[in-house]
Design a protein around this motif. Sequence first.
Motif, short mmCIF file in Angstrom:
data_model
loop_
_atom_site.label_atom_id
_atom_site.label_comp_id
_atom_site.label_asym_id
_atom_site.label_seq_id
_atom_site.Cartn_x
_atom_site.Cartn_y
_atom_site.Cartn_z
N LEU A 8 20.60 46.72 -55.47
CA LEU A 8 19.68 45.68 -55.92
C LEU A 8 20.02 45.24 -57.33
CD1 LEU A 8 17.07 43.97 -55.86
CD2 LEU A 8 15.83 46.05 -56.51
N GLY A 9 20.22 46.20 -58.23
CA GLY A 9 20.54 45.87 -59.61
C GLY A 9 21.83 45.09 -59.72
N ARG A 10 22.83 45.46 -58.94
CA ARG A 10 24.11 44.76 -58.96
C ARG A 10 23.94 43.31 -58.53
NH1 ARG A 10 29.26 43.56 -60.55
NH2 ARG A 10 30.62 43.04 -58.79
N LEU A 11 23.19 43.06 -57.46
CA LEU A 11 23.00 41.70 -56.97
C LEU A 11 22.17 40.87 -57.94
CD1 LEU A 11 22.40 42.45 -53.18
CD2 LEU A 11 24.38 41.29 -54.17
N LEU A 12 21.14 41.47 -58.54
CA LEU A 12 20.35 40.74 -59.53
C LEU A 12 21.21 40.33 -60.72
CD1 LEU A 12 17.08 42.89 -59.54
CD2 LEU A 12 17.31 40.56 -58.69
N SER A 19 24.19 40.16 -50.05
CA SER A 19 24.26 38.81 -50.63
C SER A 19 22.98 38.48 -51.36
CB SER A 19 24.54 37.77 -49.54
OG SER A 19 23.49 37.71 -48.60
N VAL A 20 23.09 37.53 -52.28
CA VAL A 20 21.94 37.11 -53.07
C VAL A 20 22.03 35.60 -53.26
CG1 VAL A 20 23.18 37.58 -55.24
CG2 VAL A 20 20.67 37.47 -55.24
N VAL A 21 20.88 34.94 -53.24
CA VAL A 21 20.80 33.49 -53.41
C VAL A 21 20.23 33.16 -54.79
CG1 VAL A 21 19.83 31.34 -52.51
CG2 VAL A 21 20.36 33.22 -50.94
N ARG A 22 20.83 32.19 -55.45
CA ARG A 22 20.25 31.63 -56.66
C ARG A 22 20.16 30.13 -56.50
NH1 ARG A 22 19.92 32.66 -62.85
NH2 ARG A 22 19.39 30.56 -63.55
N ALA A 23 19.01 29.57 -56.85
CA ALA A 23 18.82 28.12 -56.81
C ALA A 23 18.31 27.65 -58.17
CB ALA A 23 17.83 27.73 -55.72
N ASP A 24 18.89 26.55 -58.63
CA ASP A 24 18.49 25.94 -59.90
C ASP A 24 18.09 24.50 -59.64
OD1 ASP A 24 19.34 27.91 -62.25
OD2 ASP A 24 20.90 28.01 -60.72
N ILE A 25 16.82 24.23 -59.92
CA ILE A 25 16.27 22.89 -59.71
C ILE A 25 16.13 22.20 -61.05
CG2 ILE A 25 14.26 21.59 -58.92
CD1 ILE A 25 13.78 23.81 -56.87
N ASP A 26 16.63 20.98 -61.12
CA ASP A 26 16.54 20.17 -62.33
C ASP A 26 16.25 18.74 -61.91
OD1 ASP A 26 16.69 18.92 -64.75
OD2 ASP A 26 18.64 19.74 -65.32
N LYS A 60 26.03 34.51 -53.57
CA LYS A 60 27.10 35.42 -53.99
C LYS A 60 27.05 36.72 -53.18
CE LYS A 60 27.95 33.96 -58.76
NZ LYS A 60 29.39 33.72 -58.53
N GLY A 61 28.24 37.31 -53.03
CA GLY A 61 28.34 38.59 -52.36
C GLY A 61 28.38 39.73 -53.34
N LEU A 62 28.28 40.94 -52.83
CA LEU A 62 28.24 42.13 -53.68
C LEU A 62 29.52 42.29 -54.49
CD1 LEU A 62 26.34 44.52 -54.30
CD2 LEU A 62 27.49 45.79 -52.48
N ASP A 63 30.62 41.71 -54.00
CA ASP A 63 31.89 41.80 -54.73
C ASP A 63 32.00 40.77 -55.85
OD1 ASP A 63 32.15 39.47 -53.29
OD2 ASP A 63 34.00 40.04 -52.26
N GLY A 64 30.97 39.95 -56.01
CA GLY A 64 30.97 38.94 -57.06
C GLY A 64 31.51 37.59 -56.63
N GLY A 65 32.06 37.51 -55.44
CA GLY A 65 32.60 36.26 -54.94
C GLY A 65 31.53 35.31 -54.46
N THR A 66 31.83 34.01 -54.50
CA THR A 66 30.90 33.00 -54.02
C THR A 66 31.08 32.80 -52.52
OG1 THR A 66 30.89 31.85 -56.15
CG2 THR A 66 30.21 30.58 -54.22
#
Length: 384
Positions: free
Chosen positions: A147-151, A354-361, A370-376
């Motif tokens: 969890l910490g890695r993905l965050l 995997s983890v999702v990030r969304a930025d609304i502007d 992103k995946g646990l390996d840091g790749g998109t």
Amino acid sequence: MKKLFFCLMGLCLSVQAFAQRYSFDHGPYLQELTEDGATFVFTTSAKGVSWVELRAADGTLSRHYALEDGLRDAYTTFNAIRVENLSPATRYEYRLGSKEIVDFQPYKVTFGDSIVSRWYAFSTSDPHAERCSFIALSDMHQQPEKLGRLLSLAGVESADRVFYVGDMMDYYADERMPFESFIDKSVEMFATERPFVLVRGNHETRGDMARSYARYAPNTSGKYYGAYRIGDVMFVVLDCGEDKPDDFWVYAGLTDFDAYRTEQAEWFAELIRSKEYRSARWHVVMNHFPPLSDTDDGAPEGHGVREITAKFLPLYRKAGIDLMISGHMHRYQFLDPEERSDLNFPVIVNSTESVVRADIDGRTMKVCVKGLDGGTIKEFTVSR
């Protein structure tokens, strides 16, 4: 401090014998942070009476207790203190206070140590904000280091909200499990300043303590499901229930999730007709189960998803959804509305890595998985 003395071979020794000092055990973490209120959750090492002190920018101090029917919450280790009537888009500092209760008699209460925490800070939501960033992940199944890695990969230090979209634990059978599984890690990384939103998964309905799971994510509605407006964004959180039929043997006749999903569908139908929902520019839905399955073979384990498809998918198509995030399947999938005739909104099905990030502007939402390996894994933009 008490001391024990004993003699060994004629030599008297003094040993500091002392039970654990009264302390704050877990937290604090924020819940239901709105434009005019916040809830502070924390625990103490022994039973006591606790409070939160707020300090405004002008130095004004106020003290707040959990209060119900004229009684301050007391003789407890678990604390959830709601503070309201705050100003929108305003920064506050806060600290915890507590006084141990060593004996609680009908006409005499004996207090022990008093403690205070360091100062923390948070800001209330801005109802006029056009920018919002959020993170969503699921299916950690009691793996706080993952969890910490993905965050970290998702840049949690700059996100306004974090959504845990179900199955953060395998089951709930010990009051320490939510803390050890994900809450302590959240506190370490962000939750003293910014809240997480708990979306219940099917695994959190399991275990002999599952019926008290809601106390870790208190909210004024008293429901696991609900809608949260942050500026121009309407977030909808749904509670999928269990994945197998209610009469499946392992549930021992103790569930009624089919009726519960019907209740939520009726609520959602009313929500999407409301002025508050229709006036929001963006609509994001979180539900542990995806809205449909491409691999359904009719097995009992697919019952919950089939219920979601039957009861919610027709409503989803009318709801103007800009993004849906789910999990449960333990494998990443992107359901693209441009490639399907059964969907008119994008769905990200999170995997266990995997983890999702969304930025609304304003009128643009940028989404990155992103995946646990840091790749998109996936990037796309939604415009309004």
